[in-house]
Design a protein around this motif. Structure first.
Motif, PDB file in Angstrom:
ATOM      1  N   GLN A  93       0.841  -1.202   0.000  1.00 21.83           N
ATOM      2  CA  GLN A  93       0.000   0.000   0.000  1.00 21.83           C
ATOM      3  C   GLN A  93       0.873   1.248   0.000  1.00 21.83           C
ATOM      4  O   GLN A  93       1.886   1.329   0.700  1.00 21.83           O
ATOM      5  CB  GLN A  93      -0.892  -0.004   1.251  1.00 21.83           C
ATOM      6  CG  GLN A  93      -1.786   1.223   1.366  1.00 21.83           C
ATOM      7  CD  GLN A  93      -2.658   1.158   2.606  1.00 21.83           C
ATOM      8  OE1 GLN A  93      -3.024   0.081   3.060  1.00 21.83           O
ATOM      9  NE2 GLN A  93      -2.986   2.314   3.163  1.00 21.83           N
ATOM     10  N   TRP A  94       0.467   2.212  -0.816  1.00 22.52           N
ATOM     11  CA  TRP A  94       1.167   3.513  -0.902  1.00 22.52           C
ATOM     12  C   TRP A  94       0.852   4.337   0.331  1.00 22.52           C
ATOM     13  O   TRP A  94      -0.301   4.644   0.626  1.00 22.52           O
ATOM     14  CB  TRP A  94       0.694   4.228  -2.161  1.00 22.52           C
ATOM     15  CG  TRP A  94       1.467   5.472  -2.513  1.00 22.52           C
ATOM     16  CD1 TRP A  94       1.417   6.673  -1.894  1.00 22.52           C
ATOM     17  CD2 TRP A  94       2.375   5.621  -3.611  1.00 22.52           C
ATOM     18  NE1 TRP A  94       2.242   7.579  -2.518  1.00 22.52           N
ATOM     19  CE2 TRP A  94       2.852   6.955  -3.584  1.00 22.52           C
ATOM     20  CE3 TRP A  94       2.846   4.773  -4.608  1.00 22.52           C
ATOM     21  CZ2 TRP A  94       3.757   7.446  -4.522  1.00 22.52           C
ATOM     22  CZ3 TRP A  94       3.734   5.254  -5.542  1.00 22.52           C
ATOM     23  CH2 TRP A  94       4.201   6.575  -5.488  1.00 22.52           C
ATOM     24  N   ASP A  95       1.870   4.699   1.089  1.00 30.16           N
ATOM     25  CA  ASP A  95       1.681   5.508   2.295  1.00 30.16           C
ATOM     26  C   ASP A  95       2.938   6.348   2.491  1.00 30.16           C
ATOM     27  O   ASP A  95       3.791   6.042   3.320  1.00 30.16           O
ATOM     28  CB  ASP A  95       1.423   4.589   3.502  1.00 30.16           C
ATOM     29  CG  ASP A  95       1.132   5.398   4.774  1.00 30.16           C
ATOM     30  OD1 ASP A  95       0.773   6.591   4.658  1.00 30.16           O
ATOM     31  OD2 ASP A  95       1.294   4.835   5.874  1.00 30.16           O
ATOM     32  N   GLY A  96       3.033   7.433   1.706  1.00 34.51           N
ATOM     33  CA  GLY A  96       4.259   8.209   1.656  1.00 34.51           C
ATOM     34  C   GLY A  96       4.393   9.233   2.766  1.00 34.51           C
ATOM     35  O   GLY A  96       3.511   9.407   3.616  1.00 34.51           O
ATOM     36  N   PHE A  97       5.520   9.947   2.731  1.00 36.97           N
ATOM     37  CA  PHE A  97       5.794  11.008   3.706  1.00 36.97           C
ATOM     38  C   PHE A  97       4.902  12.222   3.412  1.00 36.97           C
ATOM     39  O   PHE A  97       4.683  12.569   2.239  1.00 36.97           O
ATOM     40  CB  PHE A  97       7.260  11.435   3.622  1.00 36.97           C
ATOM     41  CG  PHE A  97       8.238  10.342   3.947  1.00 36.97           C
ATOM     42  CD1 PHE A  97       8.582  10.062   5.264  1.00 36.97           C
ATOM     43  CD2 PHE A  97       8.807   9.589   2.934  1.00 36.97           C
ATOM     44  CE1 PHE A  97       9.489   9.055   5.557  1.00 36.97           C
ATOM     45  CE2 PHE A  97       9.709   8.574   3.208  1.00 36.97           C
ATOM     46  CZ  PHE A  97      10.051   8.304   4.534  1.00 36.97           C
ATOM     47  N   SER A  98       4.437  12.884   4.477  1.00 38.12           N
ATOM     48  CA  SER A  98       3.613  14.092   4.290  1.00 38.12           C
ATOM     49  C   SER A  98       4.419  15.198   3.633  1.00 38.12           C
ATOM     50  O   SER A  98       3.895  15.987   2.837  1.00 38.12           O
ATOM     51  CB  SER A  98       3.078  14.576   5.637  1.00 38.12           C
ATOM     52  OG  SER A  98       2.277  13.586   6.225  1.00 38.12           O
ATOM     53  N   ASP A  99       5.717  15.245   3.968  1.00 44.13           N
ATOM     54  CA  ASP A  99       6.606  16.267   3.416  1.00 44.13           C
ATOM     55  C   ASP A  99       7.960  15.608   3.147  1.00 44.13           C
ATOM     56  O   ASP A  99       8.413  14.767   3.945  1.00 44.13           O
ATOM     57  CB  ASP A  99       6.779  17.402   4.425  1.00 44.13           C
ATOM     58  CG  ASP A  99       7.521  18.592   3.840  1.00 44.13           C
ATOM     59  OD1 ASP A  99       8.767  18.478   3.695  1.00 44.13           O
ATOM     60  OD2 ASP A  99       6.876  19.593   3.535  1.00 44.13           O
ATOM     61  N   PRO A 100       8.649  15.949   2.034  1.00 50.07           N
ATOM     62  CA  PRO A 100       9.952  15.345   1.764  1.00 50.07           C
ATOM     63  C   PRO A 100      10.948  15.496   2.914  1.00 50.07           C
ATOM     64  O   PRO A 100      11.793  14.618   3.127  1.00 50.07           O
ATOM     65  CB  PRO A 100      10.429  16.090   0.511  1.00 50.07           C
ATOM     66  CG  PRO A 100       9.175  16.479  -0.183  1.00 50.07           C
ATOM     67  CD  PRO A 100       8.197  16.809   0.922  1.00 50.07           C
ATOM     68  N   GLU A 101      10.828  16.594   3.675  1.00 48.01           N
ATOM     69  CA  GLU A 101      11.767  16.804   4.783  1.00 48.01           C
ATOM     70  C   GLU A 101      11.610  15.759   5.888  1.00 48.01           C
ATOM     71  O   GLU A 101      12.527  15.555   6.695  1.00 48.01           O
ATOM     72  CB  GLU A 101      11.605  18.209   5.361  1.00 48.01           C
ATOM     73  CG  GLU A 101      12.086  19.308   4.415  1.00 48.01           C
ATOM     74  CD  GLU A 101      12.157  20.660   5.094  1.00 48.01           C
ATOM     75  OE1 GLU A 101      11.912  20.722   6.316  1.00 48.01           O
ATOM     76  OE2 GLU A 101      12.452  21.649   4.397  1.00 48.01           O
TER      77      GLU A 101
END
Length: 460
Positions: A63-71
């Protein structure tokens, strides 16, 4: 710091459907930085691969669950920088997908020249879908050799020094290459003797029978098969074994291969036919196999001659950062002593490091033949030289019919290298639709043939 790439929902779905394996790993965004570093170390120390952070395992898949912000990925990025500076073995980007949450960090790790360690000094290697620690000294030695950081050719052998100082091979070499040197003095200065004992390279180069010093590690076996398949019952005769010091062995193996190919006329419905390969290509590929094989592997070089191809298989994987994709552009010698000294012989069998295969590819192209195919197996490298034209199968058929009355499916398959009768038939059908050829009247069954489209004048 890294580029952000937007992909479609379909592209993201395709990615999520893939299975983790030797070249692919998915990690949850909450993973500890040390575990990400472990995964990247493993990829760099093996064959490279792709790591996606921000894709978690959920039943029944990913499942795709990425970072809210690249930092939010900064800690992970700093941990990876400790393994290998970005731009050296690592590249990275953030992926955004339509209608899916957050940024996924995609890291492309390449096969590294160096051994890459994690911050705590541990070493990992990717095996299938696992990041396996390299712990034992034997495993670490094997990894160093795979990286080209050390070579089996510099290991000492428990044999008498006279084997390499009082041989025909060393005397002939010094008379032609270094006429003022005494054998033992020369070998010692060249670091081919260590603690009074010959190293592996010395035995390979200058022992009259290196196979007695390194049994089952430095011979060449040549097989001829009477078909396109490899099986014992298709062997035309017993395999030929070529031995001796490497300089002589290379030339003897090339000569014997050329001799067998020249005598290997194959019988089909049109009678005996022979297949020719560029002598230069065979020489360079065989020399390359002898020079760059892994002599720590207990196996011989195998040359297999089939109706439609020749296969040259050498023990050991590609060294260091060399891959099948960059082998013609990158340079790394697993056995520098062998390369250097064989290049000093009169009429040296080898060019500069890496140039031999380039020459082989060029010589195939000059004869309008397809380039050799290089494949890396679990513990060997295979070069396949096919007798197959650069022209498309359809073009070959038309060119053949420009000088011949007709052609049958079997003839066309022999000529083009296509193994499937139905696939060849489809090519004929496309040529008929294009108005290039037609069925030859009066032929049927096994004799069914095609001819060039006949131009017919309209009747008045």
């Amino acid at each position: 710091m890294f580029e952000t790439v937007t992909i479609s929902a379909d592209q993201a779905a395709t990615l999520l459907e893939r299975q983790e394996g030797h070249f692919l790993d998915f990690k949850d965004k909450r993973i500890a930085p040390a575990k990400v570093a472990r995964a990247v170390s493993a990829f760099c120390n093996a064959d490279g691969g792709d790591l996606y952070v921000g894709i978690g395992e959920r039943s029944p898949g990913f499942q795709w669950d990425g970072f809210s912000d690249p930092e939010d990925a900064n800690q992970l990025i700093h941990a990876l920088e400790d393994v290998s500076p970005f731009g050296t073995d690592l590249d990275a980007e953030f992926l955004l997908a339509d209608q899916l949450p957050g940024y996924v960090l995609h890291i492309n790790a390449r096969k590294s020249r160096a051994i890459r360690k994690t911050a705590d000094g541990k070493i990992y290697k990717r095996l299938s879908a696992q990041n396996t620690p390299v712990i034992s000294e034997d495993a670490l030695t094997a990894l160093r050799r795979q990286k080209g950081l050390e070579s089996f050719e510099s290991e000492t052998l428990p044999i008498d020094v006279d084997v390499v100082t009082n041989s025909e091979a060393i005397i002939e070499y010094l008379l032609s290459a270094v006429p003022v040197a005494e054998p033992e003095t020369y070998l010692r200065k060249q670091h081919l003797l260590a603690s009074g004992k010959p190293v592996v390279a010395a035995a390979l180069l200058f022992a009259d029978e290196p196979q007695a010093c390194l049994p089952k590690r430095c011979g060449i076996k040549i097989y001829r098969y009477s078909s396109e398949e490899q099986s014992r019952d298709r062997l035309v005769e017993d395999p030929v074994t070529v031995e001796g010091a490497l300089y002589k062995q290379i030339y003897d193996a090339v000569d014997k291969t050329v001799e067998i190919v020249a005598a290997a006329a194959y019988l089909d419905e049109d009678g005996l036919r022979s297949v020719k390969y560029p002598h230069e290509a065979l020489h360079e590929i065989i020399a390359n196999a002898v020079l760059h094989r892994d002599y720590s592997v207990t196996d011989d070089i195998h040359i297999r001659i089939f109706e439609n191809r020749i296969e040259i298989q050498s023990p050991g994987r590609l060294p260091g950062h060399i891959t099948t994709s960059n082998i013609l552009d990158e340079r790394l010698s697993r056995n520098p002593y062998l390369v250097r000294h064989l290049n000093r012989f009169p009429n040296p069998p080898n060019k500069d490091v890496g140039e031999g295969l380039n020459t082989a590819f060029e010589s195939m192209k000059k004869l309008n033949l397809r380039s050799p195919i290089i494949e890396e197996g679990e513990n060997s490298v295979l070069v396949v030289v096919r007798h197959e034209s650069l022209a498309s199968p359809a073009q070959q058929v038309v060119e053949y019919l420009n000088s011949s009355e007709s052609i049958r499916n079997e003839q066309a398959r022999k000529m083009t290298g296509i193994g499937s009768e139905s696939k060849m038939k489809k090519i004929f059908e496309s040529l008929i639709e294009a108005g290039e050829i037609e069925h030859k009247p009066g032929t049927a069954g096994r004799g069914y043939a095609y001819q060039l489209k006949q131009k017919r004048s309209d009747s008045v």
